[in-house]
Scaffold this motif. Structure first.
Motif, mmCIF file in Angstrom:
data_model
loop_
_atom_site.group_PDB
_atom_site.id
_atom_site.type_symbol
_atom_site.label_atom_id
_atom_site.label_comp_id
_atom_site.label_asym_id
_atom_site.label_seq_id
_atom_site.Cartn_x
_atom_site.Cartn_y
_atom_site.Cartn_z
ATOM 1 N N ASP A 53 29.852 39.280 28.563
ATOM 2 C CA ASP A 53 29.983 38.106 29.415
ATOM 3 C C ASP A 53 28.863 38.102 30.461
ATOM 4 N N PRO A 54 28.799 37.078 31.319
ATOM 5 C CA PRO A 54 27.717 37.043 32.311
ATOM 6 C C PRO A 54 27.646 38.267 33.216
ATOM 7 N N ASP A 55 28.791 38.879 33.547
ATOM 8 C CA ASP A 55 28.740 40.123 34.326
ATOM 9 C C ASP A 55 27.946 41.186 33.579
ATOM 10 N N PHE A 390 40.164 47.910 38.790
ATOM 11 C CA PHE A 390 41.607 47.966 38.576
ATOM 12 C C PHE A 390 42.248 46.581 38.546
ATOM 13 N N GLU A 391 41.562 45.576 39.111
ATOM 14 C CA GLU A 391 42.017 44.198 38.909
ATOM 15 C C GLU A 391 41.838 43.807 37.442
ATOM 16 N N ALA A 392 40.728 44.232 36.829
ATOM 17 C CA ALA A 392 40.526 43.972 35.408
ATOM 18 C C ALA A 392 41.553 44.714 34.568
ATOM 19 N N VAL A 393 41.918 45.919 34.965
ATOM 20 C CA VAL A 393 42.962 46.670 34.267
ATOM 21 C C VAL A 393 44.267 45.895 34.293
ATOM 22 N N GLU A 443 36.490 33.295 34.778
ATOM 23 C CA GLU A 443 37.095 34.609 34.568
ATOM 24 C C GLU A 443 36.107 35.565 33.911
ATOM 25 N N ARG A 444 35.220 35.031 33.095
ATOM 26 C CA ARG A 444 34.222 35.855 32.421
ATOM 27 C C ARG A 444 32.985 36.095 33.292
ATOM 28 N N GLY A 445 33.031 35.667 34.559
ATOM 29 C CA GLY A 445 31.944 35.965 35.473
ATOM 30 C C GLY A 445 30.821 34.956 35.481
ATOM 31 N N ALA A 446 31.035 33.767 34.882
ATOM 32 C CA ALA A 446 29.947 32.801 34.762
ATOM 33 C C ALA A 446 29.475 32.283 36.108
#
Length: 456
Positions: A53-55, A390-393, A443-446
């Motif tokens: 993703d963009p990240d 941990f937010e992604a977790v 959500e994907r960091g765009a």
């Protein structure tokens, strides 16, 4: 401002995050060495697609030399055009058209895991040491740390980075209280060689997109077609722009990576739905099991299972990191799955590891330039990493949690009917679909306001 002695960084693990970090540190003029338990560059060429993703793209762009980043872009599979939610009959419930961004840094990509690893091994051949199984480390009073390996050798530096995956030996010594928990979900994955017949069997939006099947009994499956810019013989396909063709033709990784176009599938359910010995089954047994569990699914899907390469099929017990309180920073730290293992539910594990690598590289560059102490640099990295990691977790667990209502015998059927009804309504309303697409891309960091520079 702190005066900092020359910095030597030891990285345990030549996975996605570890190699990205190695590139960034090498570009910043920092002495770095990577230690990998695989015996050769060709080992570990397993696995399927990785969604970048963009990240992830920003991190790779920040850490890799420009030509290698261009090679990474050139070796990606074609971008998916749609994100689909389907029934088990492959009928459409919701389909979102994914926007194409010509900016390679801001856009999402699909890449073969083996191709990505080979790209990341390019240009760091002199600093990656294979057949090095890490056993333990020792921290010394002078601020250095020594890593020890099973072959009797050792290496000493100012910082040890555990980039050694979910079962990280570095984490087990450094943070022995950090726990992994079973999600109660088991998954089976496989891939089938893409053929002309398969392209005709799959619906167009499935063929050109990423599709999620949401079915009764809490069964789920992801489908993704991977088409690369080269054929089975490694020859660049017609229609590939000249600049990309030249990069691919002289990319040394083609000597090791034999990836051909394929259809990737992953099927999962609560563990109680599987036989007790599922984790010991292999290849053809797993394909046959998946077919037995999906007798009423689309004939096209079941035919796809028949075409699956048994050697590509494996089962996995999905685990996740338990929440972890902050710890005191030291000259040992962790990135990627070594610290925040997450389910594949949102497809952000590799991207979070890459984000870790770029952030840690940024902080270590500041330390090497004397703008802060090494321990302060590690502390600031860990504080930020804990927040987003941990937010992604947590969000990934929402997608693959045995306690979710969708897995309950009666309530699950009601929940599935409600999900499908809501998505079918949304599928007919362009304004709602547009907002859903925007939310997915955010959500994907765009749209993340984040500037990463390996040189700052």
């Amino acid at each position: 401002m702190s005066t900092q002695s020359p910095l030597r960084v030891l990285i345990i693990g030549a996975g996605t995050g570890g190699l990205c970090l190695a590139h960034g540190l090498q570009r910043a003029g920092i002495d770095v060495a990577v230690f990998e338990r695989d015996r050769t560059r060709m080992d570990g060429l397993q696995g399927y697609r990785v969604g970048i993703d963009p990240d992830g793209s920003r991190a790779l762009h920040a850490c890799l030399p420009p030509e290698l980043f261009a090679t990474f872009v050139a070796t990606c599979a074609r971008e998916p055009r749609y994100f689909n939610i389907l029934t088990e009959q492959l009928t459409e419930v919701l389909s979102l058209e994914l926007p194409h961004d010509p900016d390679h840094i801001k856009s999402g990509k699909s890449v073969s895991r083996m191709t990505l690893r080979q790209v990341l091994l390019t240009g760091v051949e002199e600093i990656v040491h294979f057949d090095k199984t890490f056993t333990h480390y020792e921290q010394h009073e002078d601020g250095t740390v020594t890593a020890f390996f099973a072959d009797g050798t050792s290496a000493t530096g100012e910082l040890l980075v555990g980039a050694d995956g979910t079962s990280s030996p570095v984490r087990k010594q450094y943070l022995p209280h950090a726990r992994l928990e079973d999600t109660g979900i088991i998954a089976i994955g496989g891939k089938a060689l893409l053929t002309e017949e398969m392209a005709q069997v799959l619906p167009d939006r499935v063929f050109y997109g990423i599709s999620m099947i949401v079915a009764p009994k809490g069964y789920s499956c992801i489908l993704h077609v991977m088409e690369f810019p080269w054929n089975r013989d490694g020859v660049v396909k017609p229609g590939i722009v000249r600049s990309d063709a030249e990069l691919i033709a002289r990319w040394p990784g083609l000597l090791f990576d034999n990836t051909s176009d394929y259809v990737n599938w992953g099927f999962w359910a609560v563990a109680s739905r599987f036989p007790r010995d599922v984790m010991h089954q292999r290849g053809a047994e797993l394909i046959a099991l998946t077919r037995r569990m999906t007798p009423d699914w689309s004939p096209a899907f079941r035919w796809l299972l028949e075409q699956t390469d048994p050697g590509s099929c494996f089962s996995i017990n999905i685990r996740t990191s338990a929440p972890l309180d902050p710890w005191l920073a030291s000259n040992v730290t962790l990135i990627g799955d070594a610290i925040h293992t997450m389910t594949p539910g949102r497809g952000v594990g590799a991207n979070t590891a890459l984000r870790d690598a770029a952030l840690l590289c940024q902080r270590l560059t500041a330390a090497s330039q004397g703008r802060e102490s090494l321990i302060d640099a590690v502390a600031s990295y860990e504080a930020e990493m804990r927040d987003y990691g941990f937010e992604a977790v947590r969000k990934s667990l929402e997608q693959m949690d045995a306690n979710a209502v969708i897995h309950k015998p009666i309530a699950g059927r009601v929940a599935l009917a409600g999900i499908r009804t809501g998505m079918r309504i949304a599928n007919r309303l362009p304004a709602i679909k547009r907002r859903m697409t925007e939310g997915l891309m955010r959500e994907r960091g765009a749209e993340r306001d984040q500037v990463i520079s390996a040189a700052t």
